[in-house]
Each structure stands twice: as C-alpha cells, then as structure tokens.
Scaffold this motif. Structure first.
Motif, PDB file in Angstrom:
ATOM      1  N   ASP A 265       0.579  -1.479   2.166  1.00  0.00           N
ATOM      2  CA  ASP A 265       0.207  -1.406   0.752  1.00  0.00           C
ATOM      3  C   ASP A 265      -1.125  -0.677   0.649  1.00  0.00           C
TER       4      ASP A 265
ATOM      5  N   GLU B 279      -7.591   1.557  -6.597  1.00  0.00           N
ATOM      6  CA  GLU B 279      -8.946   1.550  -7.147  1.00  0.00           C
ATOM      7  C   GLU B 279     -10.009   1.580  -6.043  1.00  0.00           C
ATOM      8  N   GLU B 280      -9.777   0.835  -4.961  1.00  0.00           N
ATOM      9  CA  GLU B 280     -10.754   0.766  -3.867  1.00  0.00           C
ATOM     10  C   GLU B 280     -10.484   1.801  -2.774  1.00  0.00           C
TER      11      GLU B 280
ATOM     12  N   LYS C 153      -2.184   6.040 -11.735  1.00  0.00           N
ATOM     13  CA  LYS C 153      -2.384   4.987 -10.725  1.00  0.00           C
ATOM     14  C   LYS C 153      -1.048   4.488 -10.203  1.00  0.00           C
TER      15      LYS C 153
ATOM     16  N   ASN D 108      -4.598  -0.276  -2.117  1.00  0.00           N
ATOM     17  CA  ASN D 108      -5.332  -0.610  -3.327  1.00  0.00           C
ATOM     18  C   ASN D 108      -5.918   0.710  -3.820  1.00  0.00           C
TER      19      ASN D 108
ATOM     20  N   HIS E 243       0.297   4.986  -6.396  1.00  0.00           N
ATOM     21  CA  HIS E 243       0.582   3.776  -5.618  1.00  0.00           C
ATOM     22  C   HIS E 243       2.020   3.780  -5.117  1.00  0.00           C
TER      23      HIS E 243
END
Length: 120
Positions: free
Chosen positions: A97, A101-102, A59, A99, A63
């Motif tokens: 940016d 997870e989403e 993750k 997210n 990111h």
C-alpha cells in the motif's frame, strides 16, 4: 550479517521498482520479523504524480494505479525468483500500500519460513 541481508533486500526492491516503475524510492529500509520482510519506502512519487495529487480525484487515481501496478510487478515469476534466491525461502504472498499524502509505501513479503533467523 542481519543488516547486510536487509540492505541487500532493500537494494533488490529498489532495483525492481526502478526497472518496472521507472524510478525507485529515495529512501528504503527493510526489517525482518518472523517470516515477514517489511520494506518501507519514502519518496516514491514522480513529479507528474505529485502534480496529480492536488485534487481528490488525482489522489485516488495515483493510489489505485500505484497499488495495482506494484501488485502486478510482484506476480511476475522472474521477480519473485530474485527474492526467493536472496532469502532462500518461497514467497507465499505479498501486501502493498502507499500513503499518497506522506509519499510512503509499505510492502510486506510473507515467506514460507522465518527470514529473521536467516539474517542472523
């Protein structure tokens, strides 16, 4: 004309992402607020990235890579010129940016003059 300019802006964001990332977001919408153009993108991650985010380290890697890569794309003069030509204003700065997870990314373009007035 407002929705048309927002749509054109979204399509340009998608085109740039496809060119430099290899795939564009599945859904994208742009809204103009004052001197901001805010683009929300859903469905950004590749299958490899989706596999990688099964771990905390993955993750973090996805990111960081996505955020840094997008910022590098928008440092290219030929990319910025396309947005400035479409809007008729100079890009002052950009915030981006994602997210993980989403699988939702946001990019805010800050122009030197109001873009929502141009869209009306």
């Amino acid at each position: 004309m407002g929705k048309n300019l927002e749509h054109q802006f979204s399509m340009l964001v998608r085109e740039i992402r496809k060119e430099f990332v290899g795939n564009g977001p599945k859904e994208i919408s742009t809204r103009f607020v004052g001197n901001w153009a805010i683009s929300e993108m859903k469905g950004n991650l590749t299958n490899v990235e989706k596999f990688m985010i099964n771990s905390e380290q993955g993750k973090q890697m996805v990111h960081e890579a996505r955020t840094k890569m997008v910022k590098e794309i928008y440092k290219k003069p030929e990319v910025i010129e396309k947005f400035e030509a479409l809007i008729g204003a100079k890009v002052l700065r950009l915030f981006s940016d994602i997210n993980i997870e989403e699988d939702i990314a946001m990019t805010v373009f800050v122009f030197d003059e109001s873009v929502d007035l141009k869209a009306k």
